[in-house]
Design a protein around this motif. Structure first.
Motif, PDB file in Angstrom:
ATOM      1  N   GLU A  81       4.391  -7.036   5.791  1.00  0.00           N
ATOM      2  CA  GLU A  81       5.085  -5.765   5.653  1.00  0.00           C
ATOM      3  C   GLU A  81       4.207  -4.649   6.180  1.00  0.00           C
ATOM      4  OE1 GLU A  81       6.981  -2.961   2.093  1.00  0.00           O
ATOM      5  OE2 GLU A  81       5.967  -4.850   1.635  1.00  0.00           O
ATOM      6  N   THR A  82       4.736  -3.819   7.073  1.00  0.00           N
ATOM      7  CA  THR A  82       3.997  -2.688   7.622  1.00  0.00           C
ATOM      8  C   THR A  82       4.538  -1.410   7.030  1.00  0.00           C
ATOM      9  OG1 THR A  82       3.624  -3.846   9.687  1.00  0.00           O
ATOM     10  CG2 THR A  82       3.335  -1.465   9.722  1.00  0.00           C
ATOM     11  N   VAL A  83       3.690  -0.661   6.352  1.00  0.00           N
ATOM     12  CA  VAL A  83       4.108   0.569   5.692  1.00  0.00           C
ATOM     13  C   VAL A  83       3.096   1.647   6.003  1.00  0.00           C
ATOM     14  CG1 VAL A  83       4.608   1.694   3.500  1.00  0.00           C
ATOM     15  CG2 VAL A  83       5.178  -0.715   3.795  1.00  0.00           C
ATOM     16  N   ALA A  84       3.577   2.832   6.414  1.00  0.00           N
ATOM     17  CA  ALA A  84       2.692   3.982   6.595  1.00  0.00           C
ATOM     18  C   ALA A  84       2.579   4.700   5.274  1.00  0.00           C
ATOM     19  CB  ALA A  84       3.247   4.926   7.658  1.00  0.00           C
ATOM     20  N   ASP A  85       1.422   4.638   4.651  1.00  0.00           N
ATOM     21  CA  ASP A  85       1.249   5.189   3.319  1.00  0.00           C
ATOM     22  C   ASP A  85       1.073   6.689   3.305  1.00  0.00           C
ATOM     23  OD1 ASP A  85      -0.626   2.488   1.785  1.00  0.00           O
ATOM     24  OD2 ASP A  85       1.500   2.757   2.163  1.00  0.00           O
ATOM     25  N   GLY A  86       0.844   7.347   4.438  1.00  0.00           N
ATOM     26  CA  GLY A  86       0.572   8.780   4.436  1.00  0.00           C
ATOM     27  C   GLY A  86      -0.888   9.026   4.135  1.00  0.00           C
ATOM     28  N   ALA A  87      -1.182   9.721   3.015  1.00  0.00           N
ATOM     29  CA  ALA A  87      -2.557  10.084   2.697  1.00  0.00           C
ATOM     30  C   ALA A  87      -3.364   8.881   2.255  1.00  0.00           C
ATOM     31  CB  ALA A  87      -2.583  11.155   1.595  1.00  0.00           C
ATOM     32  N   ALA A  88      -4.666   8.958   2.422  1.00  0.00           N
ATOM     33  CA  ALA A  88      -5.538   7.911   1.917  1.00  0.00           C
ATOM     34  C   ALA A  88      -5.417   7.852   0.405  1.00  0.00           C
ATOM     35  CB  ALA A  88      -6.996   8.221   2.306  1.00  0.00           C
ATOM     36  N   PRO A  89      -5.343   6.633  -0.186  1.00  0.00           N
ATOM     37  CA  PRO A  89      -5.162   6.527  -1.634  1.00  0.00           C
ATOM     38  C   PRO A  89      -6.268   7.235  -2.393  1.00  0.00           C
ATOM     39  CG  PRO A  89      -4.822   4.408  -0.563  1.00  0.00           C
ATOM     40  CD  PRO A  89      -5.360   5.353   0.482  1.00  0.00           C
ATOM     41  N   GLU A  90      -5.878   7.936  -3.441  1.00  0.00           N
ATOM     42  CA  GLU A  90      -6.839   8.605  -4.292  1.00  0.00           C
ATOM     43  C   GLU A  90      -7.316   7.633  -5.361  1.00  0.00           C
ATOM     44  OE1 GLU A  90      -5.045  11.962  -6.047  1.00  0.00           O
ATOM     45  OE2 GLU A  90      -4.635  12.975  -4.167  1.00  0.00           O
ATOM     46  N   PRO A  91      -8.495   7.856  -5.905  1.00  0.00           N
ATOM     47  CA  PRO A  91      -8.922   7.033  -7.026  1.00  0.00           C
ATOM     48  C   PRO A  91      -7.931   7.150  -8.172  1.00  0.00           C
ATOM     49  CG  PRO A  91     -10.732   8.375  -6.194  1.00  0.00           C
ATOM     50  CD  PRO A  91      -9.488   8.853  -5.518  1.00  0.00           C
ATOM     51  N   HIS A 108       5.834  11.992  -7.034  1.00  0.00           N
ATOM     52  CA  HIS A 108       5.413  11.083  -5.964  1.00  0.00           C
ATOM     53  C   HIS A 108       6.277   9.831  -6.018  1.00  0.00           C
ATOM     54  CE1 HIS A 108       1.542  13.286  -5.326  1.00  0.00           C
ATOM     55  NE2 HIS A 108       1.699  13.559  -6.607  1.00  0.00           N
ATOM     56  N   THR A 109       6.461   9.188  -4.883  1.00  0.00           N
ATOM     57  CA  THR A 109       7.252   7.964  -4.801  1.00  0.00           C
ATOM     58  C   THR A 109       6.442   6.845  -4.167  1.00  0.00           C
ATOM     59  OG1 THR A 109       8.112   8.425  -2.581  1.00  0.00           O
ATOM     60  CG2 THR A 109       9.333   9.352  -4.440  1.00  0.00           C
ATOM     61  N   ASP A 110       7.034   5.654  -4.127  1.00  0.00           N
ATOM     62  CA  ASP A 110       6.463   4.596  -3.306  1.00  0.00           C
ATOM     63  C   ASP A 110       6.935   4.806  -1.869  1.00  0.00           C
ATOM     64  OD1 ASP A 110       9.073   3.516  -3.048  1.00  0.00           O
ATOM     65  OD2 ASP A 110       8.790   2.262  -4.816  1.00  0.00           O
ATOM     66  N   ALA A 111       6.568   3.912  -0.974  1.00  0.00           N
ATOM     67  CA  ALA A 111       6.841   4.115   0.451  1.00  0.00           C
ATOM     68  C   ALA A 111       8.105   3.413   0.937  1.00  0.00           C
ATOM     69  CB  ALA A 111       5.646   3.649   1.280  1.00  0.00           C
ATOM     70  N   GLN A 112       8.973   3.037   0.036  1.00  0.00           N
ATOM     71  CA  GLN A 112      10.217   2.410   0.440  1.00  0.00           C
ATOM     72  C   GLN A 112      11.232   3.490   0.803  1.00  0.00           C
ATOM     73  OE1 GLN A 112      10.924  -0.120  -3.066  1.00  0.00           O
ATOM     74  NE2 GLN A 112      10.347  -1.889  -1.831  1.00  0.00           N
ATOM     75  N   ALA A 131       0.989  10.895  -0.747  1.00  0.00           N
ATOM     76  CA  ALA A 131      -0.292  10.870  -1.474  1.00  0.00           C
ATOM     77  C   ALA A 131      -0.338   9.681  -2.430  1.00  0.00           C
ATOM     78  CB  ALA A 131      -0.496  12.176  -2.244  1.00  0.00           C
ATOM     79  N   PRO A 132      -0.373   8.449  -1.881  1.00  0.00           N
ATOM     80  CA  PRO A 132      -0.416   7.269  -2.749  1.00  0.00           C
ATOM     81  C   PRO A 132      -1.748   7.143  -3.462  1.00  0.00           C
ATOM     82  CG  PRO A 132      -0.781   6.622  -0.499  1.00  0.00           C
ATOM     83  CD  PRO A 132      -0.437   8.091  -0.453  1.00  0.00           C
ATOM     84  N   ARG A 133      -1.739   6.494  -4.622  1.00  0.00           N
ATOM     85  CA  ARG A 133      -3.001   6.170  -5.298  1.00  0.00           C
ATOM     86  C   ARG A 133      -3.246   4.659  -5.301  1.00  0.00           C
ATOM     87  NH1 ARG A 133      -2.336   6.688 -11.869  1.00  0.00           N
ATOM     88  NH2 ARG A 133      -0.244   5.803 -12.059  1.00  0.00           N
ATOM     89  N   ALA A 134      -2.343   3.902  -4.720  1.00  0.00           N
ATOM     90  CA  ALA A 134      -2.503   2.451  -4.608  1.00  0.00           C
ATOM     91  C   ALA A 134      -1.771   1.990  -3.354  1.00  0.00           C
ATOM     92  CB  ALA A 134      -1.953   1.751  -5.852  1.00  0.00           C
ATOM     93  N   ASN A 153       2.486   4.177  -7.647  1.00  0.00           N
ATOM     94  CA  ASN A 153       2.745   5.351  -6.804  1.00  0.00           C
ATOM     95  C   ASN A 153       3.955   6.148  -7.252  1.00  0.00           C
ATOM     96  OD1 ASN A 153       0.536   4.854  -5.178  1.00  0.00           O
ATOM     97  ND2 ASN A 153       1.680   3.543  -3.779  1.00  0.00           N
ATOM     98  N   ARG A 154       4.840   5.539  -8.030  1.00  0.00           N
ATOM     99  CA  ARG A 154       5.973   6.280  -8.580  1.00  0.00           C
ATOM    100  C   ARG A 154       5.485   7.007  -9.828  1.00  0.00           C
ATOM    101  NH1 ARG A 154       8.550   1.231  -7.338  1.00  0.00           N
ATOM    102  NH2 ARG A 154       8.438   0.600  -9.533  1.00  0.00           N
TER     103      ARG A 154
END
Length: 327
Positions: A181-191, A257-261, A302-305, A316-317
């Motif tokens: 699965e190829t997904v563009a997450d946007g921002a680098a995950p935060e801690p 925030h949401t997931d990338a679906q 802005a995903p965190r995972a 991320n949700r």
């Protein structure tokens, strides 16, 4: 006197593209706050102001470098920081696609709809910030945000390049194997923020909010694709409400925030509706003044995972509380 008179030293940025390095001249008392590279990532480059409930963007995929700096000079406006940087980029062959400042950008809404590194990597004064979108050659883009505090200036640059090998990697697999699965997450995950649980929820939430300026309301429950908040009484909301009721001057932004679906526009709308749902619950059930609460949505920027696993998408949700005024 031009700001260039203050440029006592040169700070060279790392090479983003295979052909040449992108370098900017910054003041000698500049401190690097963040410098991260994702070999293959995504970025939504703003192409216009936030209006009619939406932010027009150009979705980019490629090698993404996110950098930020603190300029230790007091008294500079965002305009004074922006001008020499813009001139340098134009001299390198970049053309400006979009530029704006504060209210012309869309004010608060633009700030929270576009990608901004979390504090302390970046600080944005909602009353004085400038933004530039630039492009060179169709495969090289820059998003530049500048702002300031009372004692310093802040610069954020997100640079996206798409070398030939990366473009080839984005083409469909000729074998037809779709197992990856190829997904563009946007921002680098935060801690990940600390999980809030049981008797420690109040101390953990408020301590994190005060120390980091934002905190994830980790016990909230949203199903995929839904803006409906569960009917149970959430400890994080009760704790946050108590903190706000103690002092009417305190203000927070609830950021969804949401997931990338799904598509970015739809996810931004969904994340905004989730934040509004939490805001409504805080006002109706917890007695918080509506004037102390704002609501915004960032979609999946802005995903965190990782969004490549069900567990990551669930993390991320979420809705975060961002502290605007503590007292």
């Amino acid at each position: 006197m031009r700001l260039f008179a203050l440029l006592a030293a040169t700070l060279l940025l790392p090479s983003f593209a295979s052909a040449s390095a992108l370098s900017l001249t910054l003041p000698g008392n500049t401190t690097v706050l963040s410098d991260e590279v994702q070999v293959l990532d995504g970025y939504a480059l703003p192409l216009g102001p936030f209006q009619d409930g939406a932010l027009p963007v150009k979705s980019l995929t490629g090698k993404v470098q996110r950098s930020s700096w603190r300029v230790g000079i007091s008294g500079l406006s965002a305009q004074q920081l922006r001008t020499p940087l813009e001139e340098q980029l134009i001299s390198m062959g970049y053309e400006v696609l979009f530029q704006c400042s504060t209210q012309a950008c869309g004010g608060f809404d633009f700030r929270f709809e576009t990608e901004v590194l979390s504090a302390p990597q970046m600080h944005v004064d909602l009353g004085d910030y400038h933004f530039l979108s630039l492009q060179k050659g169709g495969e090289d883009h820059v998003g530049l945000m500048v702002s300031r505090s009372a004692n310093a200036g802040f610069i954020q640059m997100i640079h996206v390049t798409m070398p030939e090998e990366q473009l080839a990697a984005l083409q469909p697999d000729p074998t037809g194997d779709e197992s990856v699965e190829t997904v563009a997450d946007g921002a680098a995950p935060e801690p990940a923020m600390p999980k809030l649980d049981g008797d420690v929820v109040q101390d953990a939430l408020i301590a994190t909010l005060r120390e980091q300026g934002h905190v994830v309301l980790d016990d909230l429950a949203f199903a995929t694709g839904s803006a409906d908040l569960g009917v149970e009484r959430f400890a994080s909301l009760a704790t946050l409400a108590g903190f706000l009721r103690e002092n009417a001057a305190r203000r927070v932004v609830l950021v969804g925030h949401t997931d990338a679906q799904g598509a970015l526009d739809g996810n931004i709308d969904l994340s905004r509706r989730r934040a509004r749902s939490v805001r409504s619950r805080m006002v109706k059930d917890h007695g918080v003044s509506a004037a102390q609460l704002e609501a915004a949505g960032m979609g999946y920027l802005a995903p965190r995972a990782s969004n490549l696993s069900p567990e990551g998408r669930e993390e991320n949700r979420r809705v975060e509380a961002v502290l605007l005024a503590a007292e």
